[in-house]
Enzyme design. Structure first.
Site, PDB file in Angstrom:
ATOM      1  N   ARG A  82       0.825  -1.223   0.000  1.00 55.57           N
ATOM      2  CA  ARG A  82       0.000   0.000   0.000  1.00 55.57           C
ATOM      3  C   ARG A  82       0.854   1.265   0.000  1.00 55.57           C
ATOM      4  O   ARG A  82       0.529   2.255   0.672  1.00 55.57           O
ATOM      5  CB  ARG A  82      -0.946   0.035   1.212  1.00 55.57           C
ATOM      6  CG  ARG A  82      -1.998  -1.046   1.219  1.00 55.57           C
ATOM      7  CD  ARG A  82      -3.224  -0.604   0.435  1.00 55.57           C
ATOM      8  NE  ARG A  82      -4.216  -1.659   0.397  1.00 55.57           N
ATOM      9  CZ  ARG A  82      -5.332  -1.669   1.120  1.00 55.57           C
ATOM     10  NH1 ARG A  82      -5.605  -0.680   1.914  1.00 55.57           N
ATOM     11  NH2 ARG A  82      -6.152  -2.668   1.013  1.00 55.57           N
TER      12      ARG A  82
ATOM     13  N   ARG B 189      -7.194  11.570  -5.883  1.00 54.51           N
ATOM     14  CA  ARG B 189      -8.382  10.793  -5.556  1.00 54.51           C
ATOM     15  C   ARG B 189      -9.610  11.710  -5.559  1.00 54.51           C
ATOM     16  O   ARG B 189     -10.671  11.348  -6.050  1.00 54.51           O
ATOM     17  CB  ARG B 189      -8.218  10.150  -4.192  1.00 54.51           C
ATOM     18  CG  ARG B 189      -9.278   9.116  -3.869  1.00 54.51           C
ATOM     19  CD  ARG B 189      -9.030   8.554  -2.487  1.00 54.51           C
ATOM     20  NE  ARG B 189      -9.958   7.535  -2.076  1.00 54.51           N
ATOM     21  CZ  ARG B 189     -11.245   7.716  -1.901  1.00 54.51           C
ATOM     22  NH1 ARG B 189     -11.801   8.882  -2.147  1.00 54.51           N
ATOM     23  NH2 ARG B 189     -12.002   6.712  -1.485  1.00 54.51           N
TER      24      ARG B 189
ATOM     25  N   ARG C 240      -3.467   6.789   0.995  1.00 55.09           N
ATOM     26  CA  ARG C 240      -3.975   7.968   1.692  1.00 55.09           C
ATOM     27  C   ARG C 240      -2.980   8.717   2.572  1.00 55.09           C
ATOM     28  O   ARG C 240      -3.254   9.824   3.009  1.00 55.09           O
ATOM     29  CB  ARG C 240      -5.207   7.571   2.530  1.00 55.09           C
ATOM     30  CG  ARG C 240      -6.444   7.433   1.663  1.00 55.09           C
ATOM     31  CD  ARG C 240      -7.653   7.092   2.499  1.00 55.09           C
ATOM     32  NE  ARG C 240      -7.558   5.713   2.982  1.00 55.09           N
ATOM     33  CZ  ARG C 240      -8.396   5.184   3.862  1.00 55.09           C
ATOM     34  NH1 ARG C 240      -9.358   5.908   4.379  1.00 55.09           N
ATOM     35  NH2 ARG C 240      -8.255   3.929   4.228  1.00 55.09           N
TER      36      ARG C 240
ATOM     37  N   TYR D 277     -15.058 -11.378   0.684  1.00 55.62           N
ATOM     38  CA  TYR D 277     -15.764 -10.131   0.363  1.00 55.62           C
ATOM     39  C   TYR D 277     -16.988 -10.410  -0.503  1.00 55.62           C
ATOM     40  O   TYR D 277     -18.026  -9.786  -0.353  1.00 55.62           O
ATOM     41  CB  TYR D 277     -14.827  -9.153  -0.356  1.00 55.62           C
ATOM     42  CG  TYR D 277     -13.744  -8.610   0.551  1.00 55.62           C
ATOM     43  CD1 TYR D 277     -13.991  -7.502   1.369  1.00 55.62           C
ATOM     44  CD2 TYR D 277     -12.497  -9.210   0.625  1.00 55.62           C
ATOM     45  CE1 TYR D 277     -13.009  -7.015   2.218  1.00 55.62           C
ATOM     46  CE2 TYR D 277     -11.510  -8.732   1.470  1.00 55.62           C
ATOM     47  CZ  TYR D 277     -11.775  -7.631   2.266  1.00 55.62           C
ATOM     48  OH  TYR D 277     -10.813  -7.150   3.119  1.00 55.62           O
TER      49      TYR D 277
ATOM     50  N   ASP E 216      -7.119  -2.835  -7.095  1.00 56.28           N
ATOM     51  CA  ASP E 216      -7.593  -3.466  -5.865  1.00 56.28           C
ATOM     52  C   ASP E 216      -7.909  -4.926  -6.137  1.00 56.28           C
ATOM     53  O   ASP E 216      -8.175  -5.307  -7.278  1.00 56.28           O
ATOM     54  CB  ASP E 216      -8.830  -2.755  -5.329  1.00 56.28           C
ATOM     55  CG  ASP E 216      -9.101  -3.154  -3.890  1.00 56.28           C
ATOM     56  OD1 ASP E 216      -8.399  -2.664  -2.993  1.00 56.28           O
ATOM     57  OD2 ASP E 216      -9.981  -4.013  -3.670  1.00 56.28           O
TER      58      ASP E 216
HETATM   59  O1  1CP Z   1      -0.109  -1.466  -2.417  1.00 53.09           O
HETATM   60  C1  1CP Z   1      -0.465  -0.614  -3.233  1.00 53.09           C
HETATM   61  O2  1CP Z   1      -0.016   0.548  -3.223  1.00 53.09           O
HETATM   62  C2  1CP Z   1      -1.348  -1.049  -4.408  1.00 53.09           C
HETATM   63  C3  1CP Z   1      -2.726  -0.907  -4.262  1.00 53.09           C
HETATM   64  C4  1CP Z   1      -3.627  -1.843  -3.444  1.00 53.09           C
HETATM   65  C5  1CP Z   1      -3.506  -3.202  -3.070  1.00 53.09           C
HETATM   66  C6  1CP Z   1      -2.316  -4.116  -3.284  1.00 53.09           C
HETATM   67  C7  1CP Z   1      -4.882  -1.407  -3.003  1.00 53.09           C
HETATM   68  C8  1CP Z   1      -5.392  -0.045  -3.169  1.00 53.09           C
HETATM   69  N1  1CP Z   1      -5.540  -2.473  -2.452  1.00 53.09           N
HETATM   70  C9  1CP Z   1      -4.722  -3.570  -2.460  1.00 53.09           C
HETATM   71  C10 1CP Z   1      -5.010  -4.938  -1.980  1.00 53.09           C
HETATM   72  C11 1CP Z   1      -6.177  -5.179  -1.116  1.00 53.09           C
HETATM   73  N2  1CP Z   1      -7.430  -4.603  -1.140  1.00 53.09           N
HETATM   74  C12 1CP Z   1      -6.198  -6.171  -0.099  1.00 53.09           C
HETATM   75  C13 1CP Z   1      -5.054  -7.106   0.174  1.00 53.09           C
HETATM   76  C14 1CP Z   1      -4.008  -6.492   1.001  1.00 53.09           C
HETATM   77  C15 1CP Z   1      -4.417  -6.110   2.403  1.00 53.09           C
HETATM   78  O3  1CP Z   1      -4.743  -7.019   3.183  1.00 53.09           O
HETATM   79  O4  1CP Z   1      -4.372  -4.908   2.693  1.00 53.09           O
HETATM   80  C16 1CP Z   1      -7.462  -6.147   0.507  1.00 53.09           C
HETATM   81  C17 1CP Z   1      -7.945  -7.019   1.642  1.00 53.09           C
HETATM   82  C18 1CP Z   1      -8.236  -5.155  -0.167  1.00 53.09           C
HETATM   83  C19 1CP Z   1      -9.643  -4.815   0.096  1.00 53.09           C
HETATM   84  C20 1CP Z   1      -9.813  -3.380   0.383  1.00 53.09           C
HETATM   85  N3  1CP Z   1      -9.723  -2.403  -0.566  1.00 53.09           N
HETATM   86  C21 1CP Z   1      -9.978  -2.747   1.624  1.00 53.09           C
HETATM   87  C22 1CP Z   1      -9.970  -3.455   2.960  1.00 53.09           C
HETATM   88  C23 1CP Z   1     -11.277  -3.570   3.595  1.00 53.09           C
HETATM   89  C24 1CP Z   1     -11.189  -4.403   4.854  1.00 53.09           C
HETATM   90  O5  1CP Z   1     -11.816  -5.467   4.875  1.00 53.09           O
HETATM   91  O6  1CP Z   1     -10.471  -4.042   5.797  1.00 53.09           O
HETATM   92  C25 1CP Z   1     -10.072  -1.375   1.410  1.00 53.09           C
HETATM   93  C26 1CP Z   1     -10.325  -0.285   2.409  1.00 53.09           C
HETATM   94  C27 1CP Z   1      -9.875  -1.163   0.005  1.00 53.09           C
HETATM   95  C28 1CP Z   1      -9.805   0.126  -0.727  1.00 53.09           C
HETATM   96  C29 1CP Z   1      -8.450   0.496  -1.188  1.00 53.09           C
HETATM   97  N4  1CP Z   1      -7.656  -0.255  -2.025  1.00 53.09           N
HETATM   98  C30 1CP Z   1      -6.481   0.393  -2.278  1.00 53.09           C
HETATM   99  C31 1CP Z   1      -6.524   1.642  -1.561  1.00 53.09           C
HETATM  100  C32 1CP Z   1      -5.449   2.688  -1.591  1.00 53.09           C
HETATM  101  C33 1CP Z   1      -7.745   1.683  -0.877  1.00 53.09           C
HETATM  102  C34 1CP Z   1      -8.255   2.835  -0.025  1.00 53.09           C
HETATM  103  C35 1CP Z   1      -9.160   3.642  -0.864  1.00 53.09           C
HETATM  104  C36 1CP Z   1      -9.157   5.084  -0.502  1.00 53.09           C
HETATM  105  O7  1CP Z   1      -9.846   5.426   0.445  1.00 53.09           O
HETATM  106  O8  1CP Z   1      -8.503   5.872  -1.181  1.00 53.09           O
END
Ligand code: 1CP
Length: 350
Positions: free
Chosen positions: A30, A43, A34, A156, A80
């Protein structure tokens, strides 16, 4: 499909392939997100998270943002794990402060409504982002593609949102094994094709995120985490035998050994809970390890942070190691702390 040659002389690729490199390569899960003001700006401009992820021009820029500040050895595609269910036809939205929301797929009727037919068209902006990045990245930086593992994506899809214990999905796996297997098979097939396409477009290494694998009992972990990832990796290696693949079965603990042997991942990402001495003696002899700084230390900073970074570097220096976090960067992370850690790693010699 052409079997393109994967470059293997980049620092990160060499480390993933087991080499004890002169400097430890690093990137942060990540790393685009943010905690960066420039991310928040883009964003805002895009509207929603999905509008950002599906806009190739914006997603390319967001992927590059952290590299401009910290000189990581890898860029990870900005997307994502939930674009796969979306591409299969499941409704998906990211609501402010709520995370992902999906219309649940939890029975044969809702499952049969999904299809891989329009999947690659839907995902074409993601493939375009990868193509853009492979042209724009500095030559020494590795482009990492990724996907969620079937179990984690299924949690999910079935629950319709994130959850602490994945109870609904575990229940479905116990109560309606046949339908759940069919869902996992759909995810194995779609994820295999998706990752192969990412390599077609320029991804040079892949990471498979199984963030919720820790919630399953040992036998179920084999069925729903190990075997599906093993099949995906077999499918990818049939087309790209040498592509480095990083597995991240978060919370797998001692089950990690068997995961590595069965799936034949090139490297594993290790979560924060694992002690570096256990990792050094038990996991590093099997494959390269990636990790495992606590993301909260990156929020805290100070002496505690510096000590922990050196501890990880010192403990894992005699085997294949890629420095990373034990999980993703937290939005409250001060950028100075990320800079501090990056500078320590860039100056550290084994
Ligand atoms: O790493 C990076 O910079 C690349 C981008 C990336 C990756 C690898 C994003 C962007 N998401 C992910 C993977 C991801 N998404 C995972 C696996 C890794 C982990 O465990 O963190 C999971 C479980 C998700 C699902 C997801 N997407 C969540 C989690 C929800 C929960 O159950 O806790 C969330 C909040 C997102 C949205 C998301 N995806 C990525 C970002 C930057 C965001 C936040 C969005 C925002 O508010 O801008």
């Amino acid at each position: 499909m052409t079997n393109k040659k994967i470059r293997n002389d980049k620092l990160l690729i060499r480390a993933l392939n087991g080499e004890i490199t002169e400097r430890v390569p690093f990137w942060f899960m990540r790393q685009a997100g943010r905690y960066l003001p420039e991310y928040m700006k883009l964003r805002e401009k895009a509207g929603s998270f999905l509008d950002l992820a599906y806009n190739s021009e914006f997603a390319t820029e967001v992927t590059l943002q952290p590299l401009k500040r910290f000189n990581m050895d890898a860029a990870i595609l900005f997307s994502d794990i939930l674009v796969i269910p979306h591409a299969l036809g499941q409704e998906l939205a990211f609501r402010k402060g709520e995370g992902p929301v999906l219309t649940p797929v939890n029975n044969i009727m809702t499952l049969d409504a999904l299809s891989m037919d329009g999947m690659h068209d839907h995902l074409s902006p993601v493939y375009q982002t990868i193509s853009n990045l492979s042209k724009k990245l500095p030559t020494e930086v590795t482009l990492i593609g990724f996907a969620g593992a079937p179990w984690t994506v299924a949690t999910y899809m079935v629950g319709g949102r994130g959850s602490k214990d994945q109870a609904e999905t575990r229940l479905m796996a116990y109560q309606d094994r046949e339908t759940f297997s069919k869902l996992i098979d759909l995810l194995i097939n779609s994820t295999s094709e998706y990752l192969i396409k990412q390599v077609d477009h320029g991804a040079e290494a892949l990471q498979i995120f199984d963030s919720w694998s820790g919630s399953l009992p040992a036998d179920e972990f084999i069925t729903w985490c190990v075997e599906p990832v093993q099949k995906i990796i077999e499918n990818i290696r049939r087309v790209y035998p040498n592509i480095p693949i990083i597995g991240f079965p978060k919370g797998a603990g001692a089950k990690l050994k068997n995961y590595i042997k069965k799936t034949k991942v090139t490297a594993v990402s290790i979560d924060t809970s694992m002690s570096t001495s256990w990792v050094r003696s038990t996991i590093q002899p099997l494959c390269t390890v990636q990790g495992n700084l606590d993301p909260l230390l990156l929020v805290s900073g100070g002496v505690a942070l510096e000590k922990a970074v050196y501890h990880i570097l010192d403990h894992l220096k005699d085997g294949g190691h890629v420095f990373n976090l034990g999980h993703g960067i937290i939005p409250q992370t001060p950028t100075e702390n990320v800079k501090l850690v990056s500078d320590i790693i860039l100056n550290y010699r084994r």
